[in-house]
Design a protein around this motif. Structure first.
Motif, PDB file in Angstrom:
ATOM      1  N   LYS A   1      30.545  72.105  40.528  1.00 24.63           N
ATOM      2  CA  LYS A   1      29.725  71.119  41.223  1.00 24.63           C
ATOM      3  C   LYS A   1      28.814  70.401  40.239  1.00 24.63           C
ATOM      4  CE  LYS A   1      26.129  74.516  42.438  1.00 24.63           C
ATOM      5  NZ  LYS A   1      25.350  75.120  43.548  1.00 24.63           N
ATOM      6  N   ILE A   2      28.373  69.219  40.645  1.00 25.06           N
ATOM      7  CA  ILE A   2      27.481  68.417  39.813  1.00 25.06           C
ATOM      8  C   ILE A   2      26.085  69.024  39.831  1.00 25.06           C
ATOM      9  CG2 ILE A   2      26.357  66.163  39.613  1.00 25.06           C
ATOM     10  CD1 ILE A   2      28.861  64.884  40.692  1.00 25.06           C
ATOM     11  N   SER A   3      25.438  69.078  38.683  1.00 24.17           N
ATOM     12  CA  SER A   3      24.091  69.650  38.612  1.00 24.17           C
ATOM     13  C   SER A   3      23.190  68.799  37.725  1.00 24.17           C
ATOM     14  CB  SER A   3      24.159  71.082  38.057  1.00 24.17           C
ATOM     15  OG  SER A   3      24.709  71.074  36.753  1.00 24.17           O
TER      16      SER A   3
ATOM     17  N   VAL B   1      30.888  61.835  35.489  1.00 27.30           N
ATOM     18  CA  VAL B   1      32.148  62.585  35.611  1.00 27.30           C
ATOM     19  C   VAL B   1      33.338  61.644  35.374  1.00 27.30           C
ATOM     20  CG1 VAL B   1      33.606  63.926  37.166  1.00 27.30           C
ATOM     21  CG2 VAL B   1      31.117  64.210  37.236  1.00 27.30           C
TER      22      VAL B   1
ATOM     23  N   THR C   1      23.296  64.830  36.264  1.00 24.75           N
ATOM     24  CA  THR C   1      24.664  64.314  36.236  1.00 24.75           C
ATOM     25  C   THR C   1      24.959  63.473  37.479  1.00 24.75           C
ATOM     26  OG1 THR C   1      25.364  66.297  35.056  1.00 24.75           O
ATOM     27  CG2 THR C   1      27.093  64.935  36.019  1.00 24.75           C
ATOM     28  N   SER C   2      25.617  62.335  37.272  1.00 21.58           N
ATOM     29  CA  SER C   2      26.008  61.473  38.384  1.00 21.58           C
ATOM     30  C   SER C   2      27.530  61.421  38.465  1.00 21.58           C
ATOM     31  CB  SER C   2      25.452  60.055  38.187  1.00 21.58           C
ATOM     32  OG  SER C   2      26.142  59.411  37.128  1.00 21.58           O
ATOM     33  N   PRO C   3      28.076  60.977  39.597  1.00 20.98           N
ATOM     34  CA  PRO C   3      29.528  60.819  39.698  1.00 20.98           C
ATOM     35  C   PRO C   3      30.091  59.920  38.603  1.00 20.98           C
ATOM     36  CG  PRO C   3      28.540  60.710  41.871  1.00 20.98           C
ATOM     37  CD  PRO C   3      27.410  60.725  40.880  1.00 20.98           C
TER      38      PRO C   3
END
Length: 259
Positions: A242-244, A252, A247-249
Motif C-alpha cells: 500500500k501507499i504510505s 507509483v 507517496t502519491s499515485p
C-alpha cells in the motif's frame, strides 16, 4: 461491457448538469447510453457516443472472443470498420475515429494552416485550441500574460479567427492550462481524444484514452479521415502493498514507467 459502461459514473455530475437534483444525476450508464446527452456544455449539438461505442465493441468482442482490458475496450470501440479490421497486438494498424481533438497554440498554427488548405468548411469532430504554451514564465502572472499577448498578437488573432470560421473552440491566453481545461470541460469515461502535445495522456484521468500526436494526425481527424495507430501491445502490472507517507499515485506510475 459492463466495466466499460460503469466508468461513466466518474463524470456523471458533469454530463447531466440539466437534471433537477443531485439524486437524479446518479443514474446507471445504460440510461446515458440510450439518451442524448451533450458531449460538453460547449458542444450542445454533439452527443456522448456511448450507443455507437457499445455496438462497435460488441462486434469486436464477438470476433476476438477473449477478455479485453479497459484500454482495449475504449480503443477498439472507436474502430472505423469493426467487422473487418485486422486486430493483432503489435502488428495491425488500426483505423480509428477519435471523439475529439485538442491543440495548444504553438502546434495548432501549422495544423490549422493544413486544415484550411483542405478546403473543408468545418472540422468533422469537436476540436479546441488552447493558448497557453506561448506564455513564458519570467516575472509574474499578469506581466507574463501581457507580454505574451503583445509578442504573439498576430498568432492569437489568426488562431481566434480560424477557430471561429471552422467551428473550433478557442481558449484565449489566460484561460488556463490546456490539460486542466480538458479534464474540467471535455473529458469523459470512454473518450478517445488525440492532442498535439506530449502531456495529452493527462486527459485520461477520467477514464478515457488520450494520446499525443503530431499536427498532421490532428488534421486527418479534423478532416474526417480515419486515424491510424499500430495496435498496442498490452502488459499487466500487479502491485502489492500500500501507499504510505508522502507517496502519491503519480509516484507509483512514474516508478513503473521508469522500470
Amino acid at each position: 461491457m459492463s466495466q466499460f459502461l460503469r466508468c461513466v459514473n466518474l463524470r456523471v455530475h458533469k454530463i447531466c448538469q440539466n437534471a433537477p437534483s443531485i439524486h437524479s444525476r446518479l443514474f446507471h450508464a445504460s440510461r446515458c447510453k440510450d439518451s442524448k446527452v451533450a458531449m460538453s456544455k460547449f458542444d450542445a449539438d454533439v452527443y456522448l457516443p456511448y450507443k455507437k461505442l457499445t455496438n462497435t465493441l460488441n462486434i469486436v468482442s464477438g470476433r476476438l472472443n477473449r477478455p479485453l482490458t479497459l484500454s482495449e475496450k475504449i480503443l477498439y470501440s472507436h474502430l472505423d470498420d469493426p467487422k473487418n479490421q485486422d486486430i493483432v497486438r503489435g502488428t495491425s494498424y488500426l483505423r480509428l475515429r477519435p471523439d475529439r481533438v485538442a491543440m495548444q497554440d504553438a502546434t495548432a498554427q501549422m495544423a490549422l494552416l493544413q486544415f484550411i488548405s483542405s478546403g473543408l468548411k468545418r472540422v468533422a469532430v469537436p476540436s479546441t485550441v488552447h493558448c497557453d504554451h506561448l506564455i513564458e514564465a519570467q516575472i509574474g502572472g499578469k506581466q507574463d500574460l501581457a507580454r505574451a499577448k503583445d509578442l504573439n498578437q498576430e498568432v492569437y488573432k489568426f488562431l481566434a479567427s480560424a477557430c471561429a470560421k471552422y467551428g473550433l473552440g478557442f481558449w484565449k491566453p489566460g484561460s488556463g492550462i490546456i490539460h486542466q481545461i480538458i479534464l474540467e470541460n471535455y473529458a469523459f469515461p470512454g473518450l478517445l481524444m488525440i492532442g498535439t502535445d506530449s502531456h495529452t495522456p493527462n486527459g485520461g484521468g477520467l477514464g478515457g484514452l488520450c494520446i499525443g500526436v503530431g499536427g498532421a494526425d490532428a488534421v486527418d481527424v479534423m478532416a474526417d479521415i480515419a486515424w491510424e495507430l499500430k495496435c498496442p501491445k498490452v502488459i499487466g502490472v500487479n502491485l502489492t502493498g500500500k501507499i504510505s507517507g508522502w507517496t502519491s499515485p503519480k509516484d507509483v506510475i512514474l516508478k513503473v514507467f521508469v522500470m
